[in-house]
Design an enzyme around this catalytic site. Structure first.
Site, PDB file in Angstrom:
ATOM      1  N   ARG A  67       0.869  -1.177   0.000  1.00 34.78           N
ATOM      2  CA  ARG A  67       0.000   0.000   0.000  1.00 34.78           C
ATOM      3  C   ARG A  67       0.900   1.219   0.000  1.00 34.78           C
ATOM      4  O   ARG A  67       1.891   1.278   0.729  1.00 34.78           O
ATOM      5  CB  ARG A  67      -0.899   0.009   1.230  1.00 34.78           C
ATOM      6  CG  ARG A  67      -1.834   1.216   1.292  1.00 34.78           C
ATOM      7  CD  ARG A  67      -2.625   1.231   2.583  1.00 34.78           C
ATOM      8  NE  ARG A  67      -3.459   2.431   2.659  1.00 34.78           N
ATOM      9  CZ  ARG A  67      -4.139   2.794   3.743  1.00 34.78           C
ATOM     10  NH1 ARG A  67      -4.070   2.054   4.854  1.00 34.78           N
ATOM     11  NH2 ARG A  67      -4.866   3.896   3.738  1.00 34.78           N
ATOM     12  N   HIS A  68       0.584   2.200  -0.841  1.00 36.52           N
ATOM     13  CA  HIS A  68       1.393   3.410  -0.953  1.00 36.52           C
ATOM     14  C   HIS A  68       1.710   4.014   0.424  1.00 36.52           C
ATOM     15  O   HIS A  68       1.000   3.792   1.410  1.00 36.52           O
ATOM     16  CB  HIS A  68       0.667   4.452  -1.804  1.00 36.52           C
ATOM     17  CG  HIS A  68      -0.654   4.869  -1.219  1.00 36.52           C
ATOM     18  ND1 HIS A  68      -0.764   5.772  -0.189  1.00 36.52           N
ATOM     19  CD2 HIS A  68      -1.910   4.482  -1.509  1.00 36.52           C
ATOM     20  CE1 HIS A  68      -2.031   5.943   0.126  1.00 36.52           C
ATOM     21  NE2 HIS A  68      -2.755   5.159  -0.656  1.00 36.52           N
ATOM     22  N   ARG A  98       0.063   8.732  -5.781  1.00 36.28           N
ATOM     23  CA  ARG A  98       0.592   8.262  -4.504  1.00 36.28           C
ATOM     24  C   ARG A  98       1.109   6.825  -4.602  1.00 36.28           C
ATOM     25  O   ARG A  98       2.081   6.464  -3.944  1.00 36.28           O
ATOM     26  CB  ARG A  98      -0.449   8.406  -3.389  1.00 36.28           C
ATOM     27  CG  ARG A  98      -1.793   7.730  -3.634  1.00 36.28           C
ATOM     28  CD  ARG A  98      -2.794   8.252  -2.604  1.00 36.28           C
ATOM     29  NE  ARG A  98      -4.090   7.591  -2.614  1.00 36.28           N
ATOM     30  CZ  ARG A  98      -5.133   7.967  -3.342  1.00 36.28           C
ATOM     31  NH1 ARG A  98      -5.008   8.999  -4.192  1.00 36.28           N
ATOM     32  NH2 ARG A  98      -6.287   7.338  -3.246  1.00 36.28           N
ATOM     33  N   HIS A 158      -3.307   0.374  -3.308  1.00 37.39           N
ATOM     34  CA  HIS A 158      -4.041   1.128  -2.286  1.00 37.39           C
ATOM     35  C   HIS A 158      -4.659   0.179  -1.262  1.00 37.39           C
ATOM     36  O   HIS A 158      -4.766  -1.029  -1.505  1.00 37.39           O
ATOM     37  CB  HIS A 158      -5.123   1.965  -2.960  1.00 37.39           C
ATOM     38  CG  HIS A 158      -4.587   2.859  -4.030  1.00 37.39           C
ATOM     39  ND1 HIS A 158      -4.265   4.178  -3.808  1.00 37.39           N
ATOM     40  CD2 HIS A 158      -4.298   2.609  -5.334  1.00 37.39           C
ATOM     41  CE1 HIS A 158      -3.787   4.705  -4.927  1.00 37.39           C
ATOM     42  NE2 HIS A 158      -3.799   3.774  -5.864  1.00 37.39           N
ATOM     43  N   ARG A 166     -15.989  -0.220   5.647  1.00 36.85           N
ATOM     44  CA  ARG A 166     -15.508  -1.579   5.845  1.00 36.85           C
ATOM     45  C   ARG A 166     -16.409  -2.693   5.337  1.00 36.85           C
ATOM     46  O   ARG A 166     -15.940  -3.817   5.140  1.00 36.85           O
ATOM     47  CB  ARG A 166     -15.249  -1.812   7.344  1.00 36.85           C
ATOM     48  CG  ARG A 166     -14.119  -0.967   7.901  1.00 36.85           C
ATOM     49  CD  ARG A 166     -12.816  -1.350   7.252  1.00 36.85           C
ATOM     50  NE  ARG A 166     -11.685  -0.620   7.836  1.00 36.85           N
ATOM     51  CZ  ARG A 166     -10.447  -0.723   7.414  1.00 36.85           C
ATOM     52  NH1 ARG A 166     -10.171  -1.535   6.412  1.00 36.85           N
ATOM     53  NH2 ARG A 166      -9.486  -0.028   7.969  1.00 36.85           N
ATOM     54  N   SER A 209      -0.388   9.382   2.379  1.00 31.49           N
ATOM     55  CA  SER A 209      -0.693  10.498   1.480  1.00 31.49           C
ATOM     56  C   SER A 209      -1.022  11.742   2.304  1.00 31.49           C
ATOM     57  O   SER A 209      -1.205  11.677   3.530  1.00 31.49           O
ATOM     58  CB  SER A 209      -1.884  10.151   0.579  1.00 31.49           C
ATOM     59  OG  SER A 209      -3.097  10.182   1.317  1.00 31.49           O
ATOM     60  N   GLU A 248      -7.629   2.889  -5.965  1.00 33.83           N
ATOM     61  CA  GLU A 248      -8.330   2.777  -4.692  1.00 33.83           C
ATOM     62  C   GLU A 248      -9.827   2.645  -4.934  1.00 33.83           C
ATOM     63  O   GLU A 248     -10.339   2.992  -6.015  1.00 33.83           O
ATOM     64  CB  GLU A 248      -8.024   4.021  -3.844  1.00 33.83           C
ATOM     65  CG  GLU A 248      -8.764   4.146  -2.524  1.00 33.83           C
ATOM     66  CD  GLU A 248      -8.499   3.007  -1.555  1.00 33.83           C
ATOM     67  OE1 GLU A 248      -8.927   1.871  -1.871  1.00 33.83           O
ATOM     68  OE2 GLU A 248      -7.901   3.237  -0.497  1.00 33.83           O
ATOM     69  N   HIS A 271     -13.497   3.768  -4.975  1.00 38.99           N
ATOM     70  CA  HIS A 271     -14.094   5.091  -5.175  1.00 38.99           C
ATOM     71  C   HIS A 271     -15.036   5.379  -4.008  1.00 38.99           C
ATOM     72  O   HIS A 271     -16.036   4.693  -3.826  1.00 38.99           O
ATOM     73  CB  HIS A 271     -14.862   5.116  -6.501  1.00 38.99           C
ATOM     74  CG  HIS A 271     -15.242   6.488  -6.969  1.00 38.99           C
ATOM     75  ND1 HIS A 271     -15.826   7.415  -6.155  1.00 38.99           N
ATOM     76  CD2 HIS A 271     -15.126   7.074  -8.197  1.00 38.99           C
ATOM     77  CE1 HIS A 271     -16.056   8.517  -6.835  1.00 38.99           C
ATOM     78  NE2 HIS A 271     -15.631   8.343  -8.079  1.00 38.99           N
ATOM     79  N   TRP A 303      -3.754  13.265   2.293  1.00 42.21           N
ATOM     80  CA  TRP A 303      -5.094  13.134   2.867  1.00 42.21           C
ATOM     81  C   TRP A 303      -5.165  12.027   3.919  1.00 42.21           C
ATOM     82  O   TRP A 303      -6.024  12.074   4.786  1.00 42.21           O
ATOM     83  CB  TRP A 303      -6.131  12.926   1.756  1.00 42.21           C
ATOM     84  CG  TRP A 303      -6.549  14.225   1.135  1.00 42.21           C
ATOM     85  CD1 TRP A 303      -5.957  15.451   1.293  1.00 42.21           C
ATOM     86  CD2 TRP A 303      -7.667  14.440   0.273  1.00 42.21           C
ATOM     87  NE1 TRP A 303      -6.626  16.410   0.573  1.00 42.21           N
ATOM     88  CE2 TRP A 303      -7.679  15.810  -0.070  1.00 42.21           C
ATOM     89  CE3 TRP A 303      -8.637  13.605  -0.277  1.00 42.21           C
ATOM     90  CZ2 TRP A 303      -8.643  16.368  -0.902  1.00 42.21           C
ATOM     91  CZ3 TRP A 303      -9.599  14.145  -1.117  1.00 42.21           C
ATOM     92  CH2 TRP A 303      -9.606  15.525  -1.425  1.00 42.21           C
TER      93      TRP A 303
END
Length: 228
Positions: free
Chosen positions: A8-9, A60, A180, A115, A12, A87, A89, A14
């Site tokens: 996972r990147h 990212r 992601h 989730r 970020s 990722e 949406h 955010w």
């Protein structure tokens, strides 16, 4: 056995601000860059020689892959970018602070949006949707969603897993994927055969490489471990 490394990147901007990012093209934070570099060091220590790499079309994830390839000195391997690895949406939640959204809608509702497997967040605004349609990154304009559940994300990613990833592994390719949280959760769900109910418990941390081995003889994934 072939080796698959999922990452996972790094954090970020955010992630740092505790906002839903989804398909918004947000850059890495300074800490995210450090996480990506550290991930590269961990992968380098494993001694894995990769044959091919995949990432999403969001910066990212792309930049995380750049930092990793730099650390492992494997800049030359083929890299393919696809929106199939984007990722999930987050629709109308995109750009909203997660804590503030929980206060407005309730923690249980936001947990379901984040989730659960089947529940979609509210649809994105027409303005944001149109901005994606106008974005040159996306050639298939009709496939751009306005929101996605994890199930929708799975439907998007599973063909990549079955038609591209597994055949490459069966041909003894070692593969690196920078993606992601939810695209990786989807792949792990399929690989580990995690139920729709249990997937809500799976958290994928930023910048932590996951090594999964694949046997072309048994046609099964084995030895799911974090590199550390």
């Amino acid at each position: 056995m072939s080796k698959l490394v999922l990452i996972r990147h790094g954090q970020s901007l955010w992630n740092l601000e505790n906002k839903f990012a989804g398909w918004k093209d947000i850059d890495l934070s300074d800490n995210g860059i450090k996480e990506a570099i550290n991930a590269g060091k961990l992968i380098n220590e494993s001694g894995i020689e990769f044959d091919i790499a995949y990432t999403s079309v969001l910066k990212r994830a792309i930049k995380t892959l750049w930092y990793i390839l730099d650390e492992i000195n494997q800049h030359w391997i083929p890299v393919y970018k696809t929106s199939e690895l984007n990722e999930r949406h987050y629709g109308g939640l995109t750009g909203l602070n997660k804590t503030e959204t929980s206060k407005i809608h309730g923690e249980d509702k936001v947990f379901q949006w984040r989730r659960s497997f089947n529940i979609r967040p509210p649809k994105s605004s027409e303005e944001f949707h149109n901005s994606l349609i106008d974005d040159r990154k996306y050639s298939n304009k009709s496939s751009i969603p306005k929101t996605e559940s994890l199930k929708d994300t799975s439907i998007r990613i599973t063909p990549f897993l079955n038609n591209i990833l597994i055949p490459k592994l069966e041909s003894n390719n070692n593969i690196l994927i920078s993606a992601h949280g939810n695209s990786i959760r989807t792949m792990i769900k399929e690989i580990e055969k995690i139920s729709d109910e249990q997937i809500s418990n799976l958290e994928v941390p930023t910048g932590k490489p996951i090594l999964i081995k694949y046997s072309s003889k048994t046609k099964e994934f084995e030895q799911f471990t974090y590199l550390n």
